[in-house]
Write an enzyme that holds these catalytic residues in place. Structure first.
Site: not given
Length: 308
Positions: A181, A230, A300
């Site tokens: 990520r 998310s 995130e």
């Protein structure tokens, strides 16, 4: 909630950027382009006509004006006080897709799902995972977007970007410095295009894989709610949703924001939440998870702008 207007920068910018072809809008509401539907305005919203227009704007934009980029708004909280400076949103000039053999070239404004579909229609395997990411290609490049066993790094060949000085860069896969990520590309780079490589496969099998991903998302994620996807990254050796659940946060409510009952790594706007309530709920979840498990969850979701 009424947010005070920022000073109007458009007249000065129009004078400083006489060859600009894109659209400048002062105090532009941007809450409705985010999936949470919250937040204050952009001081200036710039929608460039194409990559050259973007490069021109950045090359001539006064250095003291901050620049923020938004995509489809799926993994984003815009704070209630709005976003100072210039907010750039890539539109029609960045939505082309071209397939050539096993190669797919896509603009940064193309939704991930459209790239997955283009690959499937061309009989190219290896990009179906993009069906599970509710964002655009620019965001996938910035954070090595991934889902259902695949990540952007697995299919990317190269990317194009414009830096804050208006210079155009072509980055190889190695240049992107992908980790979980995250991309190591400079923060001021605005991605404009990606080139992917697929693997020849059977159209029916690829489409079936995409259908499985779609069914799984519908069964396990609150995709019909106002959510940002998310919320937290999975810490090494852990699943974020399991830590949130173990901390007793399933269904937790703060104001008009809630931790999803369906999937605890999703926050939901119950209808008229503020950005402060959604972000505050996320911080409370982080506090409880740290208290119960000793693990610090990392956001995130990108959070931009000023508090009200």
């Amino acid at each position: 909630m009424t947010t005070p207007a920022f000073p109007d920068l458009v007249p000065a910018l129009a004078a400083a950027l006489p060859e600009l072809r894109g659209k400048l809008t002062a105090n532009a509401p941007i809450a409705d382009v985010t999936w949470f539907r919250v937040g204050g305005p952009a001081q200036v919203l710039f929608q460039p006509a194409d990559e050259a227009d973007l490069a021109y704007a950045l090359a001539h934009l006064p250095a003291e004006i901050p620049v923020t980029v938004i995509g489809l708004g799926s993994n984003l909280i815009v704070r209630d006080g709005g976003v100072p400076g210039m907010v750039i949103r890539l539109g029609r000039g960045f939505t082309d897709i071209a397939v050539d053999g096993t190669t797919i070239v896509a603009g940064a404004g193309v939704p991930d799902v459209k790239v997955a579909r283009a690959a499937a229609d061309a009989g190219l395997a290896g990009l179906a995972f993009l069906r599970g990411i509710p964002g655009a290609i620019g965001g996938a490049l910035r954070m090595n977007g991934g889902a259902y066993g695949g990540e952007t790094k697995d299919a990317l060949m190269s990317a194009r970007a414009v830096d804050r000085a208006g210079r155009i860069h072509i980055l190889s896969l190695d240049d992107m410095g992908f980790t979980y990520r995250h991309s190591a590309a400079p923060e001021d780079f605005i991605f404009t295009q990606a080139t992917f490589r697929g693997t020849p496969g059977e159209v029916a099998e690829i489409q079936a894989e995409m259908e499985r991903i779609t069914s799984s998302r519908e069964a396990t994620q609150p995709i019909k709610s106002r959510t940002g996807g998310s919320t937290f990254k999975n810490p090494p050796g852990h699943k974020a949703w399991q830590l949130v659940d173990a901390a007793g946060c399933r269904g937790l409510v703060l104001g008009r924001a809630q931790v999803s009952e369906m999937h605890t790594n999703f926050l939901i706007n119950l209808g008229c939440a503020t950005a402060a309530e959604i972000e505050g709920l996320g911080e409370e979840v982080r506090r409880r998870v740290l208290e119960t498990s000793g693990v610090t969850l990392e956001w995130e979701i990108k959070r931009i702008g000023l508090p009200a």
